[in-house]
Enzyme design. Sequence first.
Site, PDB file in Angstrom:
ATOM      1  N   GLU A 179      32.755   7.304  52.792  1.00  0.00           N
ATOM      2  CA  GLU A 179      33.350   8.264  51.862  1.00  0.00           C
ATOM      3  C   GLU A 179      34.534   7.602  51.148  1.00  0.00           C
ATOM      4  O   GLU A 179      35.414   7.020  51.801  1.00  0.00           O
ATOM      5  CB  GLU A 179      33.875   9.495  52.618  1.00  0.00           C
ATOM      6  CG  GLU A 179      32.791  10.393  53.185  1.00  0.00           C
ATOM      7  CD  GLU A 179      32.264  11.436  52.193  1.00  0.00           C
ATOM      8  OE1 GLU A 179      32.779  11.489  51.054  1.00  0.00           O
ATOM      9  OE2 GLU A 179      31.334  12.169  52.584  1.00  0.00           O
TER      10      GLU A 179
ATOM     11  N   ASP B 159      27.553  12.493  43.722  1.00  0.00           N
ATOM     12  CA  ASP B 159      28.509  11.449  44.115  1.00  0.00           C
ATOM     13  C   ASP B 159      27.801  10.148  44.506  1.00  0.00           C
ATOM     14  O   ASP B 159      26.662  10.201  44.940  1.00  0.00           O
ATOM     15  CB  ASP B 159      29.416  11.945  45.258  1.00  0.00           C
ATOM     16  CG  ASP B 159      28.648  12.338  46.521  1.00  0.00           C
ATOM     17  OD1 ASP B 159      27.614  13.024  46.404  1.00  0.00           O
ATOM     18  OD2 ASP B 159      29.064  11.939  47.623  1.00  0.00           O
TER      19      ASP B 159
ATOM     20  N   HIS C  28      24.934   8.813  47.309  1.00  0.00           N
ATOM     21  CA  HIS C  28      24.464  10.108  47.797  1.00  0.00           C
ATOM     22  C   HIS C  28      23.538  10.757  46.764  1.00  0.00           C
ATOM     23  O   HIS C  28      22.528  11.377  47.104  1.00  0.00           O
ATOM     24  CB  HIS C  28      25.673  11.009  48.091  1.00  0.00           C
ATOM     25  CG  HIS C  28      25.368  12.159  48.987  1.00  0.00           C
ATOM     26  ND1 HIS C  28      26.285  13.135  49.274  1.00  0.00           N
ATOM     27  CD2 HIS C  28      24.238  12.493  49.667  1.00  0.00           C
ATOM     28  CE1 HIS C  28      25.721  14.018  50.096  1.00  0.00           C
ATOM     29  NE2 HIS C  28      24.484  13.656  50.344  1.00  0.00           N
TER      30      HIS C  28
HETATM   31 ZN    ZN Z   1      28.325  12.826  49.381  1.00  0.00          ZN
END
Ligand code: ZN
Length: 247
Positions: A96, A148, A138
């Site tokens: 992330e 994203d 993603h």
């Molecule tokens: Zn994501």
Amino acid sequence: MNILQKPSEHYNDRQNGAKPSYIILHYTETRTLQEAEGYFLGCREHPGGGRVSTHYMIDEDGTIIQYVNERHRAWHAGVSYWAGNDDMNVRAVGIELVNPGRKYGYRAFPARQMEALVRLCKDIMARNGIAASRVLGHSDVAPSRKSDPGELFDWEMMAGAGIGVFPKPEAEDRKVAGDYLRDEQFLKEAFIKIGYDPKAALPELILAFQRHYYREAFGDQDNTLPGRMNEAAAARLHWLVRNRTDL
Ligand SMILES: [Zn+2]
């Protein structure tokens, strides 16, 4: 590499103890790192209601934090598909990137954050024998739900560092590009050939492809290109169809 450890209980086992074979990149879509971390550690309720986690998170200043051991299955990708595999969480390491995202003000990923990401990806790939082509966004594995890390993420730079692949169209790719614009079935089959989900709608596949391989579409003043193929994007698609390995 300096990696802070903040163990999360949000994980379970990978099937058969297999090593991860993909890396999936995300942005947090939170105002702060602490907000995302609260979701991963279970001290803040996720707006989606479920429990989520990631193996790693990288702050905008390049700080790397690990929440889940790579040999465990973290919960970052959700319902997902790539190249015949569903449930990408079984196979992937999740990373992330802290970014407010579309919800709170999507902004460029700072150089220090990207440098940390390159170092981390190279390390994960080397330790697990992950092919360069198996680093995805993603939005690639969940094109109907997710956008994203988005069009501000520089996949071409990453490929230059040996992470992911980026198309370099040649004359033969440009020659057939028009065919993709004329034939929707041919276009959809090409997306499926390079790994995308056959169940996704064509406009969703085009957007996911553009976010990864044709970011120029989003710089268009009239905003007519997002979701619509043009010859330049189709030439890149054809190059990927011709050069696909290790999907
Ligand atoms: Zn994501």
